[in-house]
Design a protein around this motif. Structure first.
Motif, PDB file in Angstrom:
ATOM      1  N   HIS A 173       0.833  -1.207   0.000  1.00 46.97           N
ATOM      2  CA  HIS A 173       0.000   0.000   0.000  1.00 46.97           C
ATOM      3  C   HIS A 173       0.862   1.249   0.000  1.00 46.97           C
ATOM      4  O   HIS A 173       1.829   1.326   0.762  1.00 46.97           O
ATOM      5  N   VAL A 174       0.499   2.223  -0.834  1.00 44.65           N
ATOM      6  CA  VAL A 174       1.144   3.521  -0.680  1.00 44.65           C
ATOM      7  C   VAL A 174       0.771   4.001   0.718  1.00 44.65           C
ATOM      8  O   VAL A 174      -0.314   3.696   1.214  1.00 44.65           O
ATOM      9  N   GLY A 175       1.677   4.698   1.360  1.00 42.31           N
ATOM     10  CA  GLY A 175       1.421   5.134   2.736  1.00 42.31           C
ATOM     11  C   GLY A 175       2.123   4.241   3.739  1.00 42.31           C
ATOM     12  O   GLY A 175       2.254   4.608   4.898  1.00 42.31           O
ATOM     13  N   SER A 176       2.562   3.064   3.253  1.00 40.51           N
ATOM     14  CA  SER A 176       3.221   2.159   4.208  1.00 40.51           C
ATOM     15  C   SER A 176       4.743   2.297   4.135  1.00 40.51           C
ATOM     16  O   SER A 176       5.454   1.581   4.817  1.00 40.51           O
ATOM     17  N   TYR A 177       5.243   3.238   3.322  1.00 42.93           N
ATOM     18  CA  TYR A 177       6.697   3.400   3.171  1.00 42.93           C
ATOM     19  C   TYR A 177       7.251   4.550   4.021  1.00 42.93           C
ATOM     20  O   TYR A 177       8.314   4.430   4.609  1.00 42.93           O
ATOM     21  N   GLY A 178       6.526   5.668   4.052  1.00 46.86           N
ATOM     22  CA  GLY A 178       7.075   6.891   4.646  1.00 46.86           C
ATOM     23  C   GLY A 178       6.957   6.934   6.165  1.00 46.86           C
ATOM     24  O   GLY A 178       6.431   6.017   6.799  1.00 46.86           O
ATOM     25  N   ASP A 179       7.455   8.039   6.746  1.00 50.48           N
ATOM     26  CA  ASP A 179       7.304   8.252   8.186  1.00 50.48           C
ATOM     27  C   ASP A 179       5.859   8.590   8.518  1.00 50.48           C
ATOM     28  O   ASP A 179       5.374   8.287   9.601  1.00 50.48           O
ATOM     29  N   PHE A 180       5.198   9.273   7.578  1.00 48.70           N
ATOM     30  CA  PHE A 180       3.782   9.597   7.726  1.00 48.70           C
ATOM     31  C   PHE A 180       3.062   9.349   6.404  1.00 48.70           C
ATOM     32  O   PHE A 180       3.628   9.588   5.330  1.00 48.70           O
ATOM     33  N   ALA A 181       1.814   8.888   6.520  1.00 48.66           N
ATOM     34  CA  ALA A 181       0.920   8.855   5.360  1.00 48.66           C
ATOM     35  C   ALA A 181      -0.262   9.736   5.710  1.00 48.66           C
ATOM     36  O   ALA A 181      -0.719   9.736   6.856  1.00 48.66           O
ATOM     37  N   THR A 182      -0.742  10.504   4.745  1.00 48.04           N
ATOM     38  CA  THR A 182      -1.933  11.319   5.022  1.00 48.04           C
ATOM     39  C   THR A 182      -3.040  10.953   4.042  1.00 48.04           C
ATOM     40  O   THR A 182      -2.781  10.566   2.908  1.00 48.04           O
ATOM     41  N   MET A 183      -4.276  11.061   4.530  1.00 46.49           N
ATOM     42  CA  MET A 183      -5.457  10.680   3.746  1.00 46.49           C
ATOM     43  C   MET A 183      -6.475  11.811   3.789  1.00 46.49           C
ATOM     44  O   MET A 183      -6.544  12.544   4.785  1.00 46.49           O
ATOM     45  N   TYR A 202     -12.646  13.552   1.857  1.00 45.69           N
ATOM     46  CA  TYR A 202     -13.580  14.430   1.156  1.00 45.69           C
ATOM     47  C   TYR A 202     -14.258  13.605   0.056  1.00 45.69           C
ATOM     48  O   TYR A 202     -13.647  12.666  -0.467  1.00 45.69           O
ATOM     49  N   PRO A 203     -15.505  13.927  -0.334  1.00 50.10           N
ATOM     50  CA  PRO A 203     -16.212  13.050  -1.280  1.00 50.10           C
ATOM     51  C   PRO A 203     -15.517  12.815  -2.619  1.00 50.10           C
ATOM     52  O   PRO A 203     -15.847  11.850  -3.317  1.00 50.10           O
ATOM     53  N   ALA A 204     -14.561  13.655  -2.987  1.00 48.18           N
ATOM     54  CA  ALA A 204     -13.890  13.430  -4.276  1.00 48.18           C
ATOM     55  C   ALA A 204     -12.945  12.229  -4.220  1.00 48.18           C
ATOM     56  O   ALA A 204     -12.454  11.791  -5.260  1.00 48.18           O
ATOM     57  N   HIS A 205     -12.696  11.683  -3.038  1.00 46.05           N
ATOM     58  CA  HIS A 205     -11.665  10.643  -2.916  1.00 46.05           C
ATOM     59  C   HIS A 205     -12.245   9.236  -2.828  1.00 46.05           C
ATOM     60  O   HIS A 205     -13.449   9.057  -2.944  1.00 46.05           O
ATOM     61  N   HIS A 206     -11.351   8.259  -2.614  1.00 45.63           N
ATOM     62  CA  HIS A 206     -11.772   6.861  -2.780  1.00 45.63           C
ATOM     63  C   HIS A 206     -12.774   6.379  -1.739  1.00 45.63           C
ATOM     64  O   HIS A 206     -13.637   5.568  -2.042  1.00 45.63           O
ATOM     65  N   ILE A 207     -12.586   6.801  -0.500  1.00 41.19           N
ATOM     66  CA  ILE A 207     -13.626   6.553   0.487  1.00 41.19           C
ATOM     67  C   ILE A 207     -13.918   7.895   1.146  1.00 41.19           C
ATOM     68  O   ILE A 207     -13.038   8.756   1.209  1.00 41.19           O
ATOM     69  N   THR A 208     -15.145   8.053   1.592  1.00 39.88           N
ATOM     70  CA  THR A 208     -15.493   9.378   2.107  1.00 39.88           C
ATOM     71  C   THR A 208     -16.209   9.338   3.448  1.00 39.88           C
ATOM     72  O   THR A 208     -16.937   8.385   3.744  1.00 39.88           O
ATOM     73  N   ALA A 209     -15.956  10.380   4.228  1.00 38.45           N
ATOM     74  CA  ALA A 209     -16.686  10.578   5.474  1.00 38.45           C
ATOM     75  C   ALA A 209     -17.381  11.941   5.394  1.00 38.45           C
ATOM     76  O   ALA A 209     -17.735  12.523   6.401  1.00 38.45           O
ATOM     77  N   GLY A 210     -17.529  12.446   4.197  1.00 36.83           N
ATOM     78  CA  GLY A 210     -18.086  13.785   3.995  1.00 36.83           C
ATOM     79  C   GLY A 210     -16.939  14.781   3.984  1.00 36.83           C
ATOM     80  O   GLY A 210     -16.605  15.357   2.956  1.00 36.83           O
ATOM     81  N   GLU A 211     -16.354  14.980   5.122  1.00 33.37           N
ATOM     82  CA  GLU A 211     -15.111  15.748   5.264  1.00 33.37           C
ATOM     83  C   GLU A 211     -14.153  14.828   6.011  1.00 33.37           C
ATOM     84  O   GLU A 211     -14.508  13.721   6.379  1.00 33.37           O
ATOM     85  N   GLY A 212     -12.984  15.296   6.292  1.00 32.95           N
ATOM     86  CA  GLY A 212     -12.082  14.541   7.168  1.00 32.95           C
ATOM     87  C   GLY A 212     -10.853  14.031   6.488  1.00 32.95           C
ATOM     88  O   GLY A 212     -10.734  14.027   5.255  1.00 32.95           O
ATOM     89  N   GLY A 213      -9.922  13.631   7.326  1.00 36.15           N
ATOM     90  CA  GLY A 213      -8.668  13.090   6.839  1.00 36.15           C
ATOM     91  C   GLY A 213      -8.018  12.295   7.947  1.00 36.15           C
ATOM     92  O   GLY A 213      -8.596  12.124   9.027  1.00 36.15           O
ATOM     93  N   SER A 214      -6.824  11.811   7.671  1.00 36.78           N
ATOM     94  CA  SER A 214      -6.113  11.078   8.697  1.00 36.78           C
ATOM     95  C   SER A 214      -4.604  11.201   8.497  1.00 36.78           C
ATOM     96  O   SER A 214      -4.125  11.227   7.367  1.00 36.78           O
ATOM     97  N   SER A 215      -3.935  11.311   9.626  1.00 44.75           N
ATOM     98  CA  SER A 215      -2.475  11.276   9.649  1.00 44.75           C
ATOM     99  C   SER A 215      -2.081   9.935  10.209  1.00 44.75           C
ATOM    100  O   SER A 215      -2.478   9.589  11.332  1.00 44.75           O
ATOM    101  N   ILE A 216      -1.325   9.171   9.466  1.00 43.92           N
ATOM    102  CA  ILE A 216      -0.986   7.815   9.901  1.00 43.92           C
ATOM    103  C   ILE A 216       0.527   7.722  10.088  1.00 43.92           C
ATOM    104  O   ILE A 216       1.288   8.089   9.201  1.00 43.92           O
ATOM    105  N   HIS A 217       0.915   7.223  11.271  1.00 45.98           N
ATOM    106  CA  HIS A 217       2.341   7.203  11.579  1.00 45.98           C
ATOM    107  C   HIS A 217       2.766   5.781  11.944  1.00 45.98           C
ATOM    108  O   HIS A 217       2.128   5.157  12.767  1.00 45.98           O
TER     109      HIS A 217
END
Ligand code: PLP
Length: 249
Positions: free
Chosen positions: A221-231, A234-249
């Motif tokens: 998965h992209v996001g599994s290589y770096g120090d951080f992955a961000t998501m 927003y509805p334009a993206h692959h999965i949506t919560a209406g708004e929102g994002g995530s910082s994954i470390h």
């Protein structure tokens, strides 16, 4: 399943108040399915139904989840967001995922964390340089500037609009501390070369995956290589919560 046409709306009291809370809840959730059937968009059949390139596609399970969370009357982050954070972290093989108000906020949180004094000598400080691309999404770059650091812009390749990895060495200076770039419209950048460059030069890598949830590079998965992955959700993206994002470390 309750039938919306036979459901007694008046008088409601007798029918509803003989049920316990869970039964009422289940009735409401069943009605969500009926509602979506009436709308005619209960299911999406891949390969058959039209799926717009940049828009939300919702079915009855989404409506049920929306209503179920409202029925909790818990208005801030709670059981659903905690479960989602855990599942996200697991998907990307990470320690932690934190939900944010947007993908842009996820980028700001990820980059700002790298300025923490807890990182001691490795921390990013004002005036440090961060390699990014000239043709990218604005909020991939803004956190660099907001933290008083200097973006060093590289061109993108015209084949996939991702960073020209052959130019990475040219952008390197003693002040370089990180690479922060996005996987452009779902196409992964060359994670093998960029990760190797970061490792060799002791640089942080922030992968902006806002446009690339689920994309894979070399089977990972992209996001599994770096120090951080961000998501971004927003509805334009692959999965949506209406708004929102995530910082994954
Ligand atoms: C690559 C990239 N990064 C960040 C964002 C920002 O996400 P949000 O709109 O949730 O703030 C977007 C939004 O489309 C994006 O495409």
């Amino acid at each position: 399943m309750a039938n919306i046409k036979n459901f007694a709306v008046t008088p409601v009291k007798k029918e509803i108040y003989t049920d316990n809370l869970e039964q009422i809840r289940n009735k409401i959730l069943d009605l969500c399915e009926d509602y979506m059937v009436e709308r005619g968009d209960q299911y999406i059949i891949p390969g058959q139904d039209f799926i717009p390139a940049s828009s939300k596609v919702l079915d009855s399970s989404d409506l049920k989840a929306l209503v179920e969370s409202s029925l909790d009357l818990w208005l801030t982050s709670g059981r659903f967001s905690e479960k989602f954070e855990k599942e996200l972290a697991k998907k990307f093989g990470s320690k932690k995922s934190i939900l944010t108000v947007s993908g842009s906020a996820a980028n700001l949180l990820a980059f700002s964390s790298l300025t923490s004094p807890m990182l001691k000598e490795r921390r990013i400080r004002p005036g440090d340089e961060v390699i990014t691309v000239a043709a990218g999404f604005p909020t991939t770059v803004f956190p660099i500037v907001q933290n008083n650091c200097i973006p060093v812009f590289l061109d993108v390749s015209l084949e996939d609009y991702n960073i020209k990895v052959e130019d990475l060495e040219k952008a390197l200076s003693p002040k370089t501390k990180a690479v922060m770039i996005a996987h452009t419209v779902g196409n992964p950048f060359n994670l093998e070369k960029v990760s190797a460059f970061c490792k060799k030069n002791n640089l942080f890598l922030v992968e902006d995956c806002c446009d690339a949830f689920g994309a894979k590079f070399d089977g990972n998965h992209v996001g599994s290589y770096g120090d951080f992955a961000t998501m971004s959700f927003y509805p334009a993206h692959h999965i949506t919560a209406g708004e929102g994002g995530s910082s994954i470390h």
